[in-house]
Design an enzyme around this catalytic site. Structure first.
Site, PDB file in Angstrom:
ATOM      1  N   CYS A 272      38.329  48.842 -36.172  1.00 14.00           N
ATOM      2  CA  CYS A 272      37.408  49.373 -35.174  1.00 14.00           C
ATOM      3  C   CYS A 272      36.709  50.599 -35.733  1.00 14.00           C
ATOM      4  CB  CYS A 272      38.155  49.702 -33.894  1.00 14.00           C
ATOM      5  SG  CYS A 272      38.799  48.207 -33.108  1.00 14.00           S
TER       6      CYS A 272
ATOM      7  N   HIS B 291      35.183  53.314 -30.627  1.00 19.43           N
ATOM      8  CA  HIS B 291      36.004  54.162 -29.758  1.00 19.43           C
ATOM      9  C   HIS B 291      35.920  55.623 -30.152  1.00 19.43           C
ATOM     10  CE1 HIS B 291      39.310  54.806 -32.671  1.00 19.43           C
ATOM     11  NE2 HIS B 291      39.095  53.550 -33.039  1.00 19.43           N
TER      12      HIS B 291
END
Length: 155
Positions: A62, A43
């Protein structure tokens, strides 16, 4: 809204909560989902300054990407349904759009605690996941272990 009705463990909340993408969202304006059993994805981030710090473990599983447009451009090379300029224009709005790839692009995640930077300097980072020790124990050449493995395979 009476939220107390959803307190029991077995109660399903019939709502979906999502913070809109944008400059105040911790995930930034764009994310790249790829199949994996850990629900990990790549992301964007509004905190670009973090890329210039020595410690880089700020996400919880992440991966923040420093240059999401460049990744989008690479994906567009293999998928003609991706219009990079159109997507970049959408990023300035509150419109949410999901784009699926027509053609799969392999994702290979690597973890390095030592690397050579663009200036040719060797850099070391703290091994926050303790993979270096695992790799040394399992992959490094060890003559004693090598002999014992040969004996086991000959049985």
């Amino acid at each position: 809204m009476d939220w107390a009705q959803y307190r029991a463990k077995d109660k399903h909340i019939p709502y979906y909560f999502m913070q809109v993408p944008g400059s105040r969202n911790a995930l930034g304006k764009i994310k790249f989902l790829f199949p994996n059993k850990y629900s990990v994805y790549i992301h964007d981030t509004p905190s670009k300054r973090l890329f210039f710090r020595n410690v880089r473990a700020f996400s919880h599983g992440c991966m923040r990407i420093q240059k999401p447009r460049e990744l989008l451009e690479v994906l567009a090379l293999y998928n003609d349904n991706i219009d990079v300029d159109e997507i970049m224009d959408l990023l300035g709005t509150r419109i949410k759009k999901t784009i699926s790839l027509k053609h799969k692009v392999p994702v290979d995640i690597t973890y390095f605690t030592a690397y050579v930077d663009p200036y040719g300097y060797l850099n070391f980072r703290r091994d926050i996941y303790h993979y270096d020790r695992y790799q040394m124990e399992h992959y490094a050449y060890n003559p004693k272990r090598s002999e014992s493995q040969k004996k086991k395979s000959n049985r």
